[in-house]
Design an enzyme around this catalytic site. Sequence first.
Site, mmCIF file in Angstrom:
data_model
loop_
_atom_site.group_PDB
_atom_site.id
_atom_site.type_symbol
_atom_site.label_atom_id
_atom_site.label_comp_id
_atom_site.label_asym_id
_atom_site.label_seq_id
_atom_site.Cartn_x
_atom_site.Cartn_y
_atom_site.Cartn_z
ATOM 1 N N ALA A 1 0.590 -1.076 -0.059
ATOM 2 C CA ALA A 1 -0.218 0.328 0.177
ATOM 3 C C ALA A 1 0.486 1.045 0.101
ATOM 4 C CB ALA A 1 -1.030 -0.414 1.175
ATOM 5 N N PRO A 2 0.476 2.173 -0.873
ATOM 6 C CA PRO A 2 -0.699 2.304 -1.547
ATOM 7 C C PRO A 2 -0.675 1.751 -2.496
ATOM 8 C CG PRO A 2 0.171 4.259 -1.473
ATOM 9 C CD PRO A 2 1.046 3.242 -0.239
ATOM 10 N N GLY A 3 0.156 1.081 -3.007
ATOM 11 C CA GLY A 3 0.022 0.731 -4.697
ATOM 12 C C GLY A 3 1.079 0.894 -5.020
ATOM 13 N N GLY A 4 1.709 1.866 -5.916
ATOM 14 C CA GLY A 4 2.999 2.060 -6.384
ATOM 15 C C GLY A 4 3.223 0.865 -7.549
ATOM 16 N N ASP B 1 -0.838 -7.039 2.790
ATOM 17 C CA ASP B 1 -0.646 -5.068 3.458
ATOM 18 C C ASP B 1 -2.023 -4.693 3.940
ATOM 19 O OD1 ASP B 1 -0.328 -2.054 4.198
ATOM 20 O OD2 ASP B 1 0.823 -2.408 2.776
ATOM 21 N N ASP C 1 8.604 -3.780 0.249
ATOM 22 C CA ASP C 1 8.644 -2.569 0.723
ATOM 23 C C ASP C 1 8.233 -2.021 1.434
ATOM 24 O OD1 ASP C 1 9.941 0.502 0.092
ATOM 25 O OD2 ASP C 1 8.224 0.778 -1.470
ATOM 26 N N LYS D 1 15.703 -0.867 4.655
ATOM 27 C CA LYS D 1 15.708 0.276 6.193
ATOM 28 C C LYS D 1 16.739 0.359 6.121
ATOM 29 C CE LYS D 1 13.558 3.083 6.774
ATOM 30 N NZ LYS D 1 12.886 4.174 6.169
HETATM 31 C C1 SAM Z 1 6.877 2.503 1.864
HETATM 32 S S1 SAM Z 1 4.895 1.627 2.063
HETATM 33 C C2 SAM Z 1 5.135 0.855 0.434
HETATM 34 C C3 SAM Z 1 4.605 1.676 -0.808
HETATM 35 C C4 SAM Z 1 4.606 0.708 -2.283
HETATM 36 N N1 SAM Z 1 5.755 0.189 -2.129
HETATM 37 C C5 SAM Z 1 4.475 1.821 -2.972
HETATM 38 O O1 SAM Z 1 4.741 1.829 -3.835
HETATM 39 O O2 SAM Z 1 3.120 2.323 -2.913
HETATM 40 C C6 SAM Z 1 5.007 0.661 3.349
HETATM 41 C C7 SAM Z 1 3.876 -0.297 3.445
HETATM 42 O O3 SAM Z 1 4.168 -1.768 4.460
HETATM 43 C C8 SAM Z 1 3.207 -2.314 5.172
HETATM 44 N N2 SAM Z 1 3.724 -3.564 5.741
HETATM 45 C C9 SAM Z 1 4.844 -2.535 7.049
HETATM 46 N N3 SAM Z 1 4.709 -3.646 7.518
HETATM 47 C C10 SAM Z 1 3.926 -4.766 6.699
HETATM 48 C C11 SAM Z 1 3.845 -6.095 7.706
HETATM 49 N N4 SAM Z 1 4.180 -6.541 8.709
HETATM 50 N N5 SAM Z 1 3.047 -6.973 6.564
HETATM 51 C C12 SAM Z 1 2.237 -6.279 5.439
HETATM 52 N N6 SAM Z 1 2.807 -4.762 4.865
HETATM 53 C C13 SAM Z 1 3.363 -4.250 5.907
HETATM 54 C C14 SAM Z 1 2.517 -0.419 5.554
HETATM 55 O O4 SAM Z 1 1.441 -0.873 5.648
HETATM 56 C C15 SAM Z 1 2.906 0.259 4.703
HETATM 57 O O5 SAM Z 1 1.842 0.718 3.727
#
Ligand code: SAM
Length: 347
Positions: A218-221, A237, A274, A304
């Site tokens: 999320a949000p889905g890029g 997510d 990510d 990270k």
């Molecule tokens: C930086 S954002 C990702 C952005 C995404 N790559 C994009 O292009 O929109 C990080 C995401 O990781 C999710 N997240 C963190 N820990 C998680 C877990 N244990 N399982 C699934 N999703 C997780 C968060 O909810 C957040 O939406």
Amino acid sequence: MTERKRQPIVSLWIGTANQGYAPYAMEEIRKVIPGCGFKPLSPGEVFWMESPLDRAATISSLLDSELVFLRHIQPIEASLDAAGDSSDLEKLADVLRGALPFFQGKKAAVHLRKANGAIFSYGASETKAALETVLAEAGGEPSVQHPEAIFSIYASGDKLYAGFATPYDMMSDWPGGAIRFQREEGQISRAKFKLLEAEKTFGLDYSGFTQAIDIGAAPGGWTSLLLERGVKVTAVDPADLHPSLQGHPALRHLKQNASAIKLDKGAYDLLVCDMSWSPMQMSRLVLDLKDALVPGAKAVITVKLMHRKPLQSIREVKERLGTAFVILRSKQLFHNREEITLFAEKK
Ligand SMILES: C[S@@+](CC[C@H](N)C(=O)[O-])C[C@H]1O[C@@H](n2cnc3c(N)ncnc32)[C@H](O)[C@@H]1O
């Protein structure tokens, strides 16, 4: 008192890393070319480098060792005193004239970078216009896209540092390695640029994959890019995906924590992740999902950099993931902020 013997300086360079990561780039360089000397030009980001190796040996040492934090390297063929007037362009033109055999018959670009406070008074387009007439003397073909030879200038304080090389040797065909992508109408997140840059940097073509799992989607890029490339995506997510993705026929959204999901064995040939989470927890989650991947499946994973020892942190993650993956590259991309990107293959 014993004085440390200084190695002779054989070639000069300007190195560039993402803001704040120049010290790590220097640390990496010192390991592959002992005896290198550095001084900051734009602190945290751009530095002057003196190498005890010649130009060819410096380039091959740096490129062969696939450093994580060095984003761009520019040779310094000339260090000029800038006057802040049109005589600067004439001096640069003279340096370029001396290098014309290198540009003969090639698609050529002029790159200018200016540090804050540089007294060189021209912008990129004026500098290009002035120098392209010189390039034309060598039958060089001015080109913004895909140049084969670059004349690169870094203006800092009252100095102009100029050099030339191929984009391959400079590690990028963008000034300072600052690759830009066009922002699209309705683009879901800036994060999409990271996955685009990974595709280019790691020589990937996402359209060659069939089934991907996107962890932390999320949000889905990232998901939207894979869908555009014709890949079927399982997005994981607990957060919502952007409304524009809902109902997409090639998308399945598991609205759960990745630690809670069950996936079919050997169902995926691509994993992207990510999560923006602690590297150790991310590694554990990815390893828990390894059986869902076919052998040879590829993975693109952001790591990270949580604390002050990024090199150690990267080593630990590589060791952990190395139990199930061959780590093909680890690189801080221009679009990575406090993180790097790993490119790996399932064993
Ligand atoms: C930086 S954002 C990702 C952005 C995404 N790559 C994009 O292009 O929109 C990080 C995401 O990781 C999710 N997240 C963190 N820990 C998680 C877990 N244990 N399982 C699934 N999703 C997780 C968060 O909810 C957040 O939406």
